[in-house]
Design a protein around this motif. Structure first.
Motif, PDB file in Angstrom:
ATOM      1  N   GLY A   1       0.767  -1.232   0.000  1.00 27.64           N
ATOM      2  CA  GLY A   1       0.000   0.000   0.000  1.00 27.64           C
ATOM      3  C   GLY A   1       0.796   1.280   0.000  1.00 27.64           C
ATOM      4  N   GLY A   2       2.132   1.214   0.024  1.00 25.36           N
ATOM      5  CA  GLY A   2       2.933   2.434   0.061  1.00 25.36           C
ATOM      6  C   GLY A   2       4.024   2.426  -0.987  1.00 25.36           C
ATOM      7  N   LEU A   3       4.463   3.613  -1.396  1.00 24.51           N
ATOM      8  CA  LEU A   3       5.536   3.751  -2.372  1.00 24.51           C
ATOM      9  C   LEU A   3       6.850   3.352  -1.711  1.00 24.51           C
ATOM     10  N   ALA A   4       7.450   2.262  -2.186  1.00 23.19           N
ATOM     11  CA  ALA A   4       8.651   1.720  -1.551  1.00 23.19           C
ATOM     12  C   ALA A   4       9.929   2.336  -2.102  1.00 23.19           C
ATOM     13  N   HIS A   5      10.039   2.466  -3.426  1.00 20.50           N
ATOM     14  CA  HIS A   5      11.193   3.168  -3.989  1.00 20.50           C
ATOM     15  C   HIS A   5      10.888   3.656  -5.392  1.00 20.50           C
ATOM     16  N   VAL A   6      11.713   4.562  -5.837  1.00 24.57           N
ATOM     17  CA  VAL A   6      11.536   5.210  -7.138  1.00 24.57           C
ATOM     18  C   VAL A   6      12.854   5.129  -7.890  1.00 24.57           C
ATOM     19  N   ALA A   7      12.799   4.702  -9.139  1.00 29.68           N
ATOM     20  CA  ALA A   7      13.974   4.678 -10.012  1.00 29.68           C
ATOM     21  C   ALA A   7      13.718   5.628 -11.172  1.00 29.68           C
ATOM     22  N   ALA A   8      14.715   6.409 -11.539  1.00 32.23           N
ATOM     23  CA  ALA A   8      14.524   7.414 -12.580  1.00 32.23           C
ATOM     24  C   ALA A   8      15.763   7.528 -13.437  1.00 32.23           C
ATOM     25  N   ALA A   9      15.563   7.952 -14.677  1.00 36.21           N
ATOM     26  CA  ALA A   9      16.671   8.164 -15.605  1.00 36.21           C
ATOM     27  C   ALA A   9      16.269   9.257 -16.589  1.00 36.21           C
TER      28      ALA A   9
END
Length: 643
Positions: free
Chosen positions: A237-245
């Motif tokens: 139910g929660g945002l655990a991690h974010v990956a971006a490029a």
């Protein structure tokens, strides 16, 4: 008791000899023909020890160990000359991976309690780091809501002795590999986190930089040529991690992108809300709510599941890239020819169908589709950065030129009456909230049973392998033994994805601000990442807890073993859900049948084979429960009785 000391002394002697051998070749190269006695005096060893060193050096050299690979020397009486150095005279040059391993090893050594000569280790470490420069850094940008979250997750895997499945990018080889590792420890070097682990693929201990684990995102952005790409993973139910490029713009969880057809999932939830409130039936014909429509015989359920046979787009200019028409114009443009197939003949994706469903919502409620989205969905779920039009900060959308890589900015249109098919703007954080709702809905917004109903296939879209289908507003994908629900989205300049594994409340959401990828596809990437997360981070097993009290007597008498046609079942009581659980003992892998009270003294099935079926307790003349009648299948306490 003297053996440890002997081993320690032996280790020191070996280390001293190794250092002497490494120094011996350049020393002799600089002094061809030197007398052995003079060399021994310079090196601080006896002449006998020097001769033994030279005998060992004679069989050392490069890998291969052929005659041309070994160090060679010539003796003239008591003088010696190196005739082939096997490259030992050249400065040591480390690859980035070798430099990284050496840096981490030295840092581990420096942090060992009681280590002597710590200053010497730190000086050596500083020299290596300075020489390596940026070689050990990978060109991968991965952002998390706090780098400590990733480090703590890795440390937790070490503490629990849990294997992890990782996707790892090696910059020097431009190679991405899937590996299963058994973490040993987490180290911090120069502010970066490294995982020392046993790699099952390499069958040896390896060192991995933690911010390379999600390198698929960076690889997809580079090969797909997206100006920016961002992926969010949610757990429980929660945002655990974010990956971006990417850098156009630099992605951030609070940056808006256009969600495209993911808007359809919201339209579908709004329609199911109206059904649950008694304002419509999914099997209503369209003309019950939109009278005199030329395609009015199709049913709402068929429109939701793209099984109505309706053509994909409304007539006129491409609606996604032009100013949207109003509802009256949309309806006026309908003709019977828009039905390309008879209902349920085949799956045929239709944006037009969702424009019409939005019209149904407006006619039933008297409210605009967007107001319904905002008041019935966004506000209750706290999706404050989701909007009808773009709100700064937002990513501009582009088409990438196929030959010279320049960007053409796309218009940000108001799609008008087609907005229920694709219009909304959202952030990674907000879309993760919507995905979490689809995994486990807030009952105040939508009944959990209704969300489950939306996941039942209306049509299979992949008849060859049955890996894809469509429910009531939700795309369904089977990946191995798992089923993911969600939707993809695209608008000129944007693509989006959302995939959710409901049993584990795990999902992936993502955006890119280009009209597709040069290679690959964002929805496929999202499902791949979701599988990687589920494979590497299994759902924690919930601990069993004892019941606080036995069930009431009328429930207790139903528990235990029952038989039907020689087959045995066991009835138990789940106090947390107020349900009977019936387990087939011959099929331990099958999920139990669940039965809840229906308010009439009977029980109604809530799962599995008997979902919706009636269980009636048959009693003997004394009032004792003698049989369980489940849809005319009568279970008794005696395997020899038939009911």
């Amino acid at each position: 008791m003297t053996r440890p000391a002997q081993r320690s002394g032996g280790a020191r002697a070996s280390a001293d000899r190794l250092a002497r051998l490494l120094n011996l070749v350049p020393y002799l190269l600089a002094r061809p023909g030197i007398e052995l006695a003079e060399a021994a005096a310079d090196l601080g060893v006896t002449e006998r020890q020097l001769r033994e060193d030279l005998e060992l050096l004679w069989v050392c050299g490069l890998p291969g160990y052929g005659p041309g690979d070994l160090i060679d020397m010539a003796f003239d009486g008591d003088r010696v000359t190196i005739t082939y150095d096997a490259g030992i005279d050249r400065p040591l040059r480390l690859t980035p991976d070798e430099a990284l391993a050496l840096v981490v090893a030295l840092r581990m050594l420096a942090e060992t309690p009681g280590m002597a000569n710590r200053d010497a280790i730190e000086r050596a470490l500083a020299k290596i780091e300075n020489a390596a420069g940026e070689l050990a850094d990978a060109p991968v940008a991965v952002r998390m809501p706090g780098d400590g979250d990733r480090v703590e997750a890795l440390r937790d895997a070490v503490q629990r002795r849990r294997a992890l499945r990782i996707t790892y990018y090696t910059a020097t080889r431009d190679e991405t590999t899937e590996r299963t590792i058994d973490p040993i420890r987490v180290l911090m070097v120069g502010g970066l986190a490294y995982v020392e682990a046993w790699c099952r693929r390499a069958e040896s201990v390896r060192m991995f930089r933690a911010d390379r684990i999600d390198a698929l995102v960076a690889q997809a952005q580079a090969t797909g040529r997206a100006p920016s790409l961002i992926i969010g993973v949610l757990r429980d139910g929660g945002l655990a991690h974010v990956a971006a490029a990417g850098q156009t713009p630099e992605p951030d969880p609070d940056t808006q992108y256009r969600i495209g057809s993911i808007s359809k999932t919201m339209t579908a939830v709004l329609l199911l809300q109206q059904r649950d409130e008694g304002r419509l039936d999914l099997d209503d014909p369209l003309d019950r709510h939109l009278p005199d429509t030329p395609v009015g015989t199709v049913r709402l359920r068929q429109l939701l599941g793209h099984a109505a046979g309706l053509q994909r787009e409304p007539d006129g200019d491409w609606w996604e890239r032009s100013a949207g028409a109003d509802l009256d114009t949309l309806l006026a443009g309908l003709t019977a020819a828009k039905l390309a197939h008879p209902p349920h003949r085949t799956f045929h994706y239709s944006n037009l169908a969702y424009g019409l469903l939005g019209a149904v919502l407006e006619r039933i409620t008297g409210e605009s589709w967007w107001k319904l989205v905002r008041t019935r969905l966004l506000d209750p779920l706290g999706m404050v950065r989701t909007s009808y039009q773009a709100t700064e900060p937002f990513a501009r959308g582009y088409v990438v030129h196929p030959w010279h890589g320049t960007l053409r900015e796309e218009p940000r249109t108001d799609t008008g009456a087609m907005a229920p098919a694709g219009q909304i703007w959202a952030t990674t954080t907000d879309l993760a909230r919507w995905a979490a709702f689809l995994a486990a809905p807030d009952p105040e917004v939508l009944a959990p049973g209704t969300l489950t109903e939306m996941c039942v296939p209306v049509a299979i879209s992949d008849l060859d392998s049955w890996t894809a289908g469509y429910g009531l507003g939700l795309e369904l994908h089977r990946v191995g033994d798992r089923v993911y629900v969600g939707h993809g989205g695209s608008m000129p300049g944007y693509v989006a994805t959302m995939s959710v594994h409901r049993p584990s409340r795990t999902g992936v959401v993502g955006f890119a601000n280009s009209y597709g990828f040069r290679s690959g596809a964002l929805p496929a990437l999202g499902r791949q990442l979701l599988s990687t997360v589920l494979d590497s981070e299994p759902v924690p097993v919930r601990p069993w807890r004892p019941a606080s009290a036995p069930p009431a007597p009328e429930i207790a008498e139903l528990t235990g073993r029952w038989w039907w046609m020689g087959r045995e079942v066991e009835v138990a009581w789940d106090a947390t859900t107020d349900e009977l659980l019936i387990t087939q003992l011959a099929s331990s892998a099958a999920a139990p049948w669940r039965f809840g009270r229906d308010g009439t003294g009977r029980w109604r099935g809530r799962s599995g084979l008997n979902d919706g079926e009636i269980l009636v307790v048959r009693r003997d003349p004394t009032g004792v429960a003698a049989a369980l009648d489940i849809a005319t299948f009568v279970f008794t306490r005696d395997p020899d009785r038939t009911g």
